[in-house]
Design a protein around this motif. Structure first.
Motif: not given
Ligand code: GLC
Ligand code: CA
Length: 562
Positions: A63, A163, A199, A328, A418
């Motif tokens: 991601y 993130f 996403d 996931h 996973r």
């Molecule tokens: C979404 C995805 C996750 C990822 C996040 C940042 O929530 O499902 O797995 O970590 O976005 O891209």
């Protein structure tokens, strides 16, 4: 509501890294996916969603994309991807890619160029913001813990990452960035994709003032989602994306959306909505603690049932839902939603029955169809997930012992779903001949595809029956467009609902309780279309004789009412 090609389909999520490894490097690959297409077809799957397969440093397991136009070496080549597309077409199947455009990887060329020239063109692709009094521009905490701001070396600026710090947020305010993204989306759609799973998309709109808010934790920070909840206008971006990309191709889009504003459902997935559909996460939200995994809760049956009922009643008025039990990012559904006494094959088949006939398109997550479960680890070092490591620390900081913190991970970790797919009872569950990147769940000796293919009463064969019934010419209409109507809500442990058209009335009923329970039918007759424990004949006779059906604990039936 107008009818769409995808409404009556069954979808399946593949987490490529853990699906099937064909070259012994311990990492699942595209060849592995190709080799299992017949398996998926037999399961009744029409649409495959691939979690990200683009080039990535895998800080967040793909991601974090460093090149949107390349396939990760670990997974294979673009030729193999094209082959996969061709092979799915041959089988009347469709492929969705994961569209990750709230952020990219810090190794992406754009970000590297931005760092090299922090006041140049590419800095404008990101949120490079001047610090305040020598500190971060605001008090946001990233979703993965710690400040959402990271210094831009050699400047008094910081870049935003909601993130991980290796996932810088893209600046959607910048038309040049939007152009680049649209070009990329269209490039993939031109290849023949059916669409995308989208996403974290609610996060793309930022308040460019980046105001600080009241802290929500002892670290003095506030989760960055607060800004997402406060800011207005994300819909304009969604419309712009749709107009420039998806709409031109009639692409199918399923959005990952948390924190939508209450009255926006119609704008999101209504007739003219931004997306085709979005996942219903309401049952998963039930488990969420307000502080983190350490205060998460086990969804209790009644609350779980009423949450799903409420969501269904609301969704069917507006658009077409997308339903999941797990994915996931979530623990295994069999471990989370089944009460202790139902954590067996009958229980798993019951959960599957309840889930598959809900209003909307079902997304089965790999391994769900054989009833894979959460996986215990002995030490935090055995996890390979950025979010798990953060939540473990959070739990310790909140005063949990290491043992308690590990227990939180067992209940909630993203790695639960996973672990490699369990194909057989052979070495490494038949997933790889090498060393799997994440150890297999030791219960593969009991739970695996090979064994379940050989047993007519297995969870896998039940899933096959469910999808076949759902898509059968006789019942397709009612299972796709029939109204969802809850029933028997006052009966202890019963999860029951109708799917109803003017022509047909179907009752799906399951007993999640520990005691047998009798349901009275107000119908002249009823035909048992399916049972999870082989009671079709007995129940049929019972209904004919008594006008009622008694479900044992963990028994589920699908009835055509007359
Ligand atoms: C979404 C995805 C996750 C990822 C996040 C940042 O929530 O499902 O797995 O970590 O976005 O891209
Ligand atoms: Ca491999």
């Amino acid at each position: 509501m107008s009818r769409k090609w995808w409404h009556d389909k069954v979808a399946y999520q593949i987490y490529p890294k853990s699906f099937m490894d064909t070259n012994g490097d311990g990492i699942g690959d595209l060849r592995g996916v190709i080799s299992k297409l017949d398996y998926l077809k037999e399961l009744g799957v029409d649409i495959i969603w691939l979690s990200p397969i683009y080039q990535s440093p895998f800080v967040d397991q793909g991601y974090d994309i460093s090149d949107y136009y390349k396939i990760a070496e670990e997974f294979g080549t673009m030729e193999e991807f094209d082959e996969l597309l061709a092979e799915t077409k041959k089988r009347d199947m469709y492929v969705l890619m994961d569209l990750v455009v709230n952020h990219c990887s810090d190794k992406h060329e754009w970000f590297q160029k931005a760092l090299a020239d922090p006041y140049g063109k590419y800095a404008g692709y990101f949120h490079f913001v001047k610090g305040k009094d020598g500190k971060e521009p605001s008090n946001y905490r990233s979703y993965f813990g710690g400040s959402a701001w990271e210094p831009v070396p050699g400047t008094d600026m910081y870049y935003l990452h909601m993130f991980a710090r290796e996932q810088p947020d893209l600046n959607w305010e910048n038309p040049a960035l939007r152009e680049e993204i649209y070009k990329m989306i269209n490039w993939w759609l031109d290849k023949g994709l059916a669409g995308f799973r989208i996403d974290a998309i609610i996060n793309i709109k930022k308040d460019l003032d980046f105001p600080s808010y009241e802290p929500d934790g002892p670290d003095g920070l506030v989760c960055c989602v607060k800004m997402v909840e406060e800011v207005e206008g994300v819909g304009e971006y969604f419309e712009d994306i749709k107009k420039n990309t998806f709409a031109k191709y009639d692409a199918f889009t399923v959005a990952e959306v948390f924190n939508m504003k209450d009255d926006e459902l119609g704008e999101f997935i209504g007739e003219k909505g931004h997306f085709s559909t979005m996942f219903d996460f309401s049952a998963h939200m039930l488990a969420q603690g307000d502080k983190g995994w350490y205060n998460s809760r086990k969804p209790e049956f009644k609350a779980w049932r009423s949450t799903i009922f409420d969501a269904q009643l609301c969704l069917q008025k507006v658009g077409h839902a997308a339903n999941i039990i797990e994915n996931h990012d979530e623990p295994r559904g069999a471990s989370r939603f089944l009460p202790e006494h139902a954590r067996n094959e009958a229980g798993k088949k019951m959960l599957a029955t309840t889930f598959l006939f809900l209003y909307g398109i079902p997304f089965i997550y790999q391994g769900q169809e054989i009833g894979m479960t959460n996986c215990r680890k002995n030490d935090i070092s055995e996890y390979d997930d950025i979010s798990t490591l953060d939540q473990y620390q959070e739990a310790l900081a909140a005063g949990c012992t290491e043992e308690q913190a590990l227990e939180c991970c067992y209940e909630n970790s993203r790695d639960n779903a996973r672990t490699p797919m369990q194909w057989s009872d052979g070495e490494n569950a038949g997933f790889t001949t090498g060393t799997p990147w994440l150890p297999v769940n030791p219960n593969y000796t009991e739970i695996n595809v090979k064994d379940q293919e050989s047993r007519p009463d297995s969870v896998l064969n039940h899933y096959r029956k469910l999808t076949a019934l759902k898509k059968s010419p006789e019942y397709k209409e009612v299972f796709t467009y029939g109204r969802f109507i809850p029933d028997h809500e006052d009966q202890e442990g019963i999860f029951a609902y109708h799917r109803k058209t003017d022509e047909q009335d179907i009752l799906v009923a399951a007993n999640y309780g520990t005691e047998p329970c009798t349901l009275k039918m107000n119908n002249a007759s009823a035909k048992v279309l399916l049972s999870n424990v082989g009671t079709e004949d007995v129940r049929g006779q019972e209904i004919a004789e008594t006008g009622a059906v008694t479900l044992e604990s963990c028994e589920a039936v699908v009835l055509l009412l007359g």
